[in-house]
Design a protein around this motif. Structure first.
Motif, PDB file in Angstrom:
ATOM      1  N   LYS A 117      -9.359  -8.133  10.997  1.00  0.00           N
ATOM      2  CA  LYS A 117      -8.655  -6.961  11.517  1.00  0.00           C
ATOM      3  C   LYS A 117      -8.614  -6.998  13.043  1.00  0.00           C
ATOM      4  O   LYS A 117      -7.638  -6.582  13.660  1.00  0.00           O
ATOM      5  CB  LYS A 117      -9.331  -5.673  11.032  1.00  0.00           C
ATOM      6  CG  LYS A 117      -8.486  -4.439  11.222  1.00  0.00           C
ATOM      7  CD  LYS A 117      -9.091  -3.256  10.497  1.00  0.00           C
ATOM      8  CE  LYS A 117      -8.119  -2.103  10.472  1.00  0.00           C
ATOM      9  NZ  LYS A 117      -8.618  -0.971   9.702  1.00  0.00           N
ATOM     10  N   GLN A 142      -0.326   1.439   1.522  1.00  0.00           N
ATOM     11  CA  GLN A 142      -1.535   2.224   1.802  1.00  0.00           C
ATOM     12  C   GLN A 142      -2.391   1.518   2.852  1.00  0.00           C
ATOM     13  O   GLN A 142      -2.909   2.142   3.766  1.00  0.00           O
ATOM     14  CB  GLN A 142      -2.325   2.425   0.504  1.00  0.00           C
ATOM     15  CG  GLN A 142      -3.409   3.452   0.603  1.00  0.00           C
ATOM     16  CD  GLN A 142      -2.879   4.837   0.941  1.00  0.00           C
ATOM     17  OE1 GLN A 142      -1.808   5.236   0.489  1.00  0.00           O
ATOM     18  NE2 GLN A 142      -3.608   5.557   1.758  1.00  0.00           N
ATOM     19  N   GLU A 143      -2.515   0.208   2.722  1.00  0.00           N
ATOM     20  CA  GLU A 143      -3.317  -0.572   3.686  1.00  0.00           C
ATOM     21  C   GLU A 143      -2.645  -0.597   5.048  1.00  0.00           C
ATOM     22  O   GLU A 143      -3.296  -0.509   6.091  1.00  0.00           O
ATOM     23  CB  GLU A 143      -3.523  -1.991   3.161  1.00  0.00           C
ATOM     24  CG  GLU A 143      -4.614  -2.765   3.859  1.00  0.00           C
ATOM     25  CD  GLU A 143      -6.002  -2.215   3.613  1.00  0.00           C
ATOM     26  OE1 GLU A 143      -6.797  -2.234   4.582  1.00  0.00           O
ATOM     27  OE2 GLU A 143      -6.309  -1.765   2.504  1.00  0.00           O
ATOM     28  N   LYS A 145      -0.781   1.667   6.377  1.00  0.00           N
ATOM     29  CA  LYS A 145      -0.845   2.972   7.039  1.00  0.00           C
ATOM     30  C   LYS A 145      -1.909   2.972   8.131  1.00  0.00           C
ATOM     31  O   LYS A 145      -1.699   3.528   9.203  1.00  0.00           O
ATOM     32  CB  LYS A 145      -1.170   4.084   6.043  1.00  0.00           C
ATOM     33  CG  LYS A 145       0.000   4.608   5.271  1.00  0.00           C
ATOM     34  CD  LYS A 145      -0.446   5.763   4.368  1.00  0.00           C
ATOM     35  CE  LYS A 145       0.671   6.227   3.478  1.00  0.00           C
ATOM     36  NZ  LYS A 145       0.224   7.281   2.557  1.00  0.00           N
ATOM     37  N   GLY A 146      -3.021   2.339   7.855  1.00  0.00           N
ATOM     38  CA  GLY A 146      -4.113   2.282   8.830  1.00  0.00           C
ATOM     39  C   GLY A 146      -3.816   1.392  10.024  1.00  0.00           C
ATOM     40  O   GLY A 146      -4.486   1.484  11.047  1.00  0.00           O
ATOM     41  N   LYS A 150      -0.684   4.962  16.381  1.00  0.00           N
ATOM     42  CA  LYS A 150      -0.667   6.428  16.326  1.00  0.00           C
ATOM     43  C   LYS A 150       0.625   7.012  16.901  1.00  0.00           C
ATOM     44  O   LYS A 150       1.078   8.054  16.472  1.00  0.00           O
ATOM     45  CB  LYS A 150      -1.868   6.997  17.099  1.00  0.00           C
ATOM     46  CG  LYS A 150      -3.202   6.516  16.582  1.00  0.00           C
ATOM     47  CD  LYS A 150      -3.587   7.268  15.333  1.00  0.00           C
ATOM     48  CE  LYS A 150      -4.994   6.939  14.927  1.00  0.00           C
ATOM     49  NZ  LYS A 150      -5.124   6.137  13.786  1.00  0.00           N
TER      50      LYS A 150
END
Length: 166
Positions: A117, A142-143, A145-146, A150
């Motif tokens: 990451k 879903q993964e 999204k993180g 922002k």
């Protein structure tokens, strides 16, 4: 150290330097009796780290498997082999420093995910998709999204989500 030539136990170290392998020291020695010189290698004996697999089998930690998995995730990405090697070294060092002789495979997988990451988002998602056993596109979304910055507007993400649903 016993002299390999005459068997005398009285030898002295003439030169010491790091060996070709980590945790190895190369020493040149000289026998006090016959004055012959010889080389010895000293290695730190490491206690094997056992990995507890999902089905409770135990397997010795295999650095090569971690390296292969990370290399596969980083395939066709601009990531140097040196960075990959350093990452594997760090993961292995962390595992050995815990002083636990048995470590669940989940801990190893999470260390790899955390490292990837920080290195590359695409490599991270590739590895996560296999490690976390994504079933469909919704798992990918879903993964992801993180990973979305922002400052991205929710509308932009909704557009991406709608395309994935089609």
């Amino acid at each position: 150290m016993k002299c390999p030539f005459c068997g005398n136990l009285n030898t002295r170290v003439i030169d010491s330097r790091p060996g070709k392998v980590d945790f190895e020291v190369r020493r040149r020695r000289e026998c006090q009796e016959c004055v012959q010189r010889f080389t010895t290698y000293e290695r730190v004996e490491q206690v094997p780290v056992m990995i507890i697999k999902k089905d409770n089998r135990r397997e010795e930690f295999n650095r090569g498997k971690v390296l292969t998995g990370i290399k596969k995730a980083c395939e066709k990405r601009a990531i140097s082999i040196n960075l990959i090697e350093e990452t594997v070294d760090t993961i292995e060092r962390d595992l050995r420093e815990t002083n636990d002789r048995e470590i669940p495979s989940k801990v190893v997988g999470e260390k790899i995910i955390k490292a990837l990451k920080q290195i590359d988002d695409v490599a991270y998602v590739r590895f996560a998709s296999v490690y976390r056993e994504f079933k469909d596109v919704a798992d990918f979304i879903q993964e992801l999204k993180g990973l979305i910055p922002k400052e991205c507007l929710p509308i932009e993400f909704d557009a991406i989500s709608d395309k994935a649903d089609d």
